[in-house]
Design a protein around this motif. Structure first.
Motif, PDB file in Angstrom:
ATOM      1  N   ASN A  54       0.849  -1.192   0.000  1.00 20.35           N
ATOM      2  CA  ASN A  54       0.000   0.000   0.000  1.00 20.35           C
ATOM      3  C   ASN A  54       0.883   1.239   0.000  1.00 20.35           C
ATOM      4  O   ASN A  54       1.693   1.438   0.906  1.00 20.35           O
ATOM      5  CB  ASN A  54      -0.922   0.002   1.224  1.00 20.35           C
ATOM      6  CG  ASN A  54      -2.017   1.035   1.116  1.00 20.35           C
ATOM      7  OD1 ASN A  54      -1.755   2.211   0.884  1.00 20.35           O
ATOM      8  ND2 ASN A  54      -3.254   0.614   1.296  1.00 20.35           N
ATOM      9  N   GLU A  56      -0.533   4.422  -0.445  1.00 24.35           N
ATOM     10  CA  GLU A  56      -1.465   5.541  -0.377  1.00 24.35           C
ATOM     11  C   GLU A  56      -1.030   6.598   0.627  1.00 24.35           C
ATOM     12  O   GLU A  56      -1.541   7.710   0.609  1.00 24.35           O
ATOM     13  CB  GLU A  56      -2.873   5.039  -0.025  1.00 24.35           C
ATOM     14  CG  GLU A  56      -3.490   4.169  -1.114  1.00 24.35           C
ATOM     15  CD  GLU A  56      -4.871   3.672  -0.737  1.00 24.35           C
ATOM     16  OE1 GLU A  56      -5.820   3.980  -1.462  1.00 24.35           O
ATOM     17  OE2 GLU A  56      -4.982   2.982   0.298  1.00 24.35           O
ATOM     18  N   LYS A  57      -0.105   6.248   1.518  1.00 24.20           N
ATOM     19  CA  LYS A  57       0.392   7.205   2.501  1.00 24.20           C
ATOM     20  C   LYS A  57       1.863   7.511   2.228  1.00 24.20           C
ATOM     21  O   LYS A  57       2.465   6.972   1.306  1.00 24.20           O
ATOM     22  CB  LYS A  57       0.196   6.664   3.920  1.00 24.20           C
ATOM     23  CG  LYS A  57      -1.267   6.557   4.330  1.00 24.20           C
ATOM     24  CD  LYS A  57      -1.425   6.299   5.806  1.00 24.20           C
ATOM     25  CE  LYS A  57      -2.887   6.326   6.222  1.00 24.20           C
ATOM     26  NZ  LYS A  57      -3.070   6.175   7.690  1.00 24.20           N
ATOM     27  N   PRO A 188      -2.046   5.776  -4.694  1.00 27.49           N
ATOM     28  CA  PRO A 188      -3.058   6.766  -4.277  1.00 27.49           C
ATOM     29  C   PRO A 188      -3.900   7.290  -5.432  1.00 27.49           C
ATOM     30  O   PRO A 188      -4.976   7.840  -5.214  1.00 27.49           O
ATOM     31  CB  PRO A 188      -2.214   7.876  -3.645  1.00 27.49           C
ATOM     32  CG  PRO A 188      -0.854   7.724  -4.237  1.00 27.49           C
ATOM     33  CD  PRO A 188      -0.679   6.270  -4.484  1.00 27.49           C
ATOM     34  N   SER A 189      -3.437   7.138  -6.682  1.00 24.79           N
ATOM     35  CA  SER A 189      -4.190   7.582  -7.848  1.00 24.79           C
ATOM     36  C   SER A 189      -3.768   6.729  -9.046  1.00 24.79           C
ATOM     37  O   SER A 189      -2.863   5.884  -8.944  1.00 24.79           O
ATOM     38  CB  SER A 189      -3.939   9.065  -8.131  1.00 24.79           C
ATOM     39  OG  SER A 189      -2.615   9.272  -8.593  1.00 24.79           O
ATOM     40  N   PHE A 235       2.167  11.833  -5.998  1.00 22.07           N
ATOM     41  CA  PHE A 235       1.830  11.944  -4.575  1.00 22.07           C
ATOM     42  C   PHE A 235       1.942  13.419  -4.198  1.00 22.07           C
ATOM     43  O   PHE A 235       2.954  13.863  -3.675  1.00 22.07           O
ATOM     44  CB  PHE A 235       2.771  11.081  -3.723  1.00 22.07           C
ATOM     45  CG  PHE A 235       2.323  10.930  -2.295  1.00 22.07           C
ATOM     46  CD1 PHE A 235       1.389   9.974  -1.929  1.00 22.07           C
ATOM     47  CD2 PHE A 235       2.826  11.761  -1.302  1.00 22.07           C
ATOM     48  CE1 PHE A 235       0.979   9.840  -0.616  1.00 22.07           C
ATOM     49  CE2 PHE A 235       2.421  11.636   0.011  1.00 22.07           C
ATOM     50  CZ  PHE A 235       1.491  10.666   0.359  1.00 22.07           C
ATOM     51  N   LYS A 237       1.163  15.345  -1.887  1.00 25.57           N
ATOM     52  CA  LYS A 237       0.912  15.570  -0.471  1.00 25.57           C
ATOM     53  C   LYS A 237       2.262  15.613   0.233  1.00 25.57           C
ATOM     54  O   LYS A 237       3.255  15.098  -0.291  1.00 25.57           O
ATOM     55  CB  LYS A 237       0.044  14.455   0.130  1.00 25.57           C
ATOM     56  CG  LYS A 237      -1.364  14.371  -0.436  1.00 25.57           C
ATOM     57  CD  LYS A 237      -2.118  13.207   0.187  1.00 25.57           C
ATOM     58  CE  LYS A 237      -3.511  13.083  -0.393  1.00 25.57           C
ATOM     59  NZ  LYS A 237      -4.242  11.925   0.199  1.00 25.57           N
ATOM     60  N   SER A 386      -4.587  12.466   6.077  1.00 23.51           N
ATOM     61  CA  SER A 386      -4.761  11.409   5.078  1.00 23.51           C
ATOM     62  C   SER A 386      -3.440  10.876   4.563  1.00 23.51           C
ATOM     63  O   SER A 386      -3.333   9.695   4.207  1.00 23.51           O
ATOM     64  CB  SER A 386      -5.600  11.943   3.913  1.00 23.51           C
ATOM     65  OG  SER A 386      -4.959  13.056   3.300  1.00 23.51           O
ATOM     66  N   GLU A 387      -2.395  11.730   4.512  1.00 25.82           N
ATOM     67  CA  GLU A 387      -1.100  11.278   4.005  1.00 25.82           C
ATOM     68  C   GLU A 387      -0.297  10.510   5.035  1.00 25.82           C
ATOM     69  O   GLU A 387       0.731   9.915   4.707  1.00 25.82           O
ATOM     70  CB  GLU A 387      -0.273  12.462   3.496  1.00 25.82           C
ATOM     71  CG  GLU A 387       0.015  13.522   4.553  1.00 25.82           C
ATOM     72  CD  GLU A 387      -1.020  14.616   4.577  1.00 25.82           C
ATOM     73  OE1 GLU A 387      -0.677  15.736   5.011  1.00 25.82           O
ATOM     74  OE2 GLU A 387      -2.166  14.371   4.158  1.00 25.82           O
TER      75      GLU A 387
END
Length: 503
Positions: A54, A56-57, A188-189, A235, A237, A386-387
């Motif tokens: 994962n 996403e962070k 994340p995208s 990313f 963020k 969220s990050e």
């Protein structure tokens, strides 16, 4: 302010029935030493392995589900987890459970000494019951890895989009032969401009489906086989890293208060700026609410009933903050922090926050005795973004009342990961903490954890200690005795006749 410190301490010693403070929890274990030419014995086989990565962070999170089969003629209980040497020291919150019965708790995991001559390092998983020959068990392995995602390019303009790169092996590292395996990567995208394609399968590898890329399945993979691969993805963020978090929770029985203070040393590990910071461009992008790789603000949920929040940094009080108390009973409050300046890649910012809570919401008397108390508090709280946030080192100090003794603690376990490593990977220390008007000093339980993430926000720690009536009266009685002694001494000195008389 301290004219009678020695006398007060002496009085405190006489009033103390037992000044011994100890913890029953096991201390952190030392790494296991392995021979230089060590290779894990091939007593297991991975019948099926699925690795979920994962991204996403701002840090790496991986979950590995593997069906392990004992191929030896004897029962076996030690399973070796293999990690590349460049990743080994970055692994945190490692947890292994029985996938079919996660409620039974995590398995004991021991780290091994780092050996730079080896390409792979190991963790030893001790199965609670030896696995019989030809039997299988499904292991659920979860962990996070800090500082493994690199910004590419390393420097960008202020309004450019940020991309991160992650290097890995298409084959999941393992100390044993794997019959079949595959790796799923969640981004994340869907904006993934660069990724490694392989010819290890007959079809497209990886197989793309939205923001998820799947490498494999691969069959009959030999132990510690690697295939270098990398991905680069958007990313936009901040990559928030706390190089150090110091968290103090101070318990006051007299005041009925739990005071919390957290001190942060933050760094943004994202892309640096190619040019100087432009305030005008920043104002325009903020007004248009455009995505940015800079840290704009941090939102910290607080427990219901939290009061008296504050936010300071090296300069002093920071007024750019907002506190929203929970309007509905039992609803979390919110502390919204806005630093003095946006924190771009490579920039640092240190600050402290604090608040108070009613102690009755966290403390109960133990059923085992009238002088025993049980304290249940969050291990860490901090920002919830969220990050995500990665903590290179977290020091949690629970300051108990003066005279507290027989201190014990435990971390509450759930059927799922609580974001913390095992108890043997947490450094524990009992010390004495002195503040105003203390005599013996307050008992402080200090827990130190490295390589932690904000997934530990929901973890709870339970501290049990003994605290008698005499312990509670020590300070007022000591202060009263000290003041009385001073007055008596002043009266005695004042009555001494020092006049000169004829003999």
């Amino acid at each position: 302010m301290r004219p009678f410190t020695a006398l007060a301490a002496l009085c405190g010693l006489f009033l103390s029935s037992n000044s011994l403070v100890y913890a029953d929890s096991a201390p952190s274990s030392s790494p296991v030493a392995l021979p230089r030419d060590f290779k894990p014995p091939q007593v297991f086989k991975n019948a099926n392995l699925v690795r979920n990565t994962n991204l996403e962070k701002g840090y790496l999170r991986e979950t590995v589900n593997v069906v392990v089969e004992n191929v030896d003629k004897k029962p076996q209980s030690d399973y070796y987890l293999s990690f590349p040497s460049d990743l080994y020291d970055k692994v945190g919150a490692l947890e292994v459970r029985d996938k079919s019965a996660p409620e039974q708790g995590r398995f004991e995991v021991e780290a091994t000494e780092f050996d730079s001559s080896r390409d792979f390092q190991y963790f030893v998983v001790h199965l609670p019951k030896p696995l019989a020959p030809s039997s299988q068990i499904t292991l659920g392995i979860s962990y996070s890895a800090l500082n493994t995602l690199k910004p590419r390019p390393a420097a960008i303009s202020q309004n450019d989009r940020q991309y991160l790169a992650y290097a890995f092996s298409a084959y999941a590292p393992s100390a044993y032969t794997t019959t079949t395996q595959k790796t799923k990567i969640k981004f994340p995208s869907t904006n993934v401009p660069d990724y490694t394609s392989t010819d290890l399968t007959s079809g497209a590898d990886p197989e793309r489906q939205g923001a998820t890329y799947t490498y494999g399945p691969y069959a009959d993979v030999a132990p510690e086989t690697t295939y270098p691969a990398s991905v680069r993805y958007e990313f936009t963020k901040p990559v928030i890293t706390a190089t150090l978090l110091e968290r103090d929770l101070e318990v006051s029985h007299w005041g009925g208060n739990l005071a919390t203070e957290e001190r942060y040393w933050l760094r943004n590990n994202g892309s640096k700026l190619t040019d100087n910071f432009n305030r005008v461009e920043w104002t325009i992008s903020s007004y248009q609410q455009l995505p940015s790789s800079a840290i704009r603000e941090l939102k910290i949920p607080l427990k219901p009933g939290s009061v008296d929040p504050y936010f300071t940094d090296d300069i002093g009080n920071v007024s750019t903050s907002r506190y929203r108390p929970g309007k509905v009973p039992n609803r979390d409050a919110s502390l919204e922090l806005r630093p003095r300046f946006p924190i771009f890649g490579g920039w640092n910012y240190s600050f402290r926050i604090g608040w108070n809570n009613d102690l009755s919401a966290f403390l109960r008397k133990a059923v085992t005795g009238a002088d025993s108390y049980v304290l249940k508090v969050p291990f860490i709280e901090g920002p919830k973004v969220s990050e995500g946030i990665q903590y290179e080192k977290a020091v949690v100090r629970i300051i108990l009342p003066e005279g507290a003794r027989n201190v014990r603690y435990e971390l509450l376990e759930k059927a799922t990961s609580n974001g913390l490593p095992g108890a043997n990977q947490i450094q524990t220390e009992l010390t004495s903490h002195k503040t105003f008007m203390d005599t013996l000093g307050r008992t402080a339980l200090t827990l130190t954890v490295e390589e932690l993430t904000d997934e530990a926000r929901d973890s709870q720690i339970v501290v049990t200690y003994d605290y008698s009536l005499w312990d509670g009266l020590r300070k007022p009685v000591t202060i009263t005795a000290g003041l009385f002694t001073v007055f008596v001494a002043a009266w005695a000195i004042g009555n001494i006749d020092v006049s000169i008389k004829k003999r």
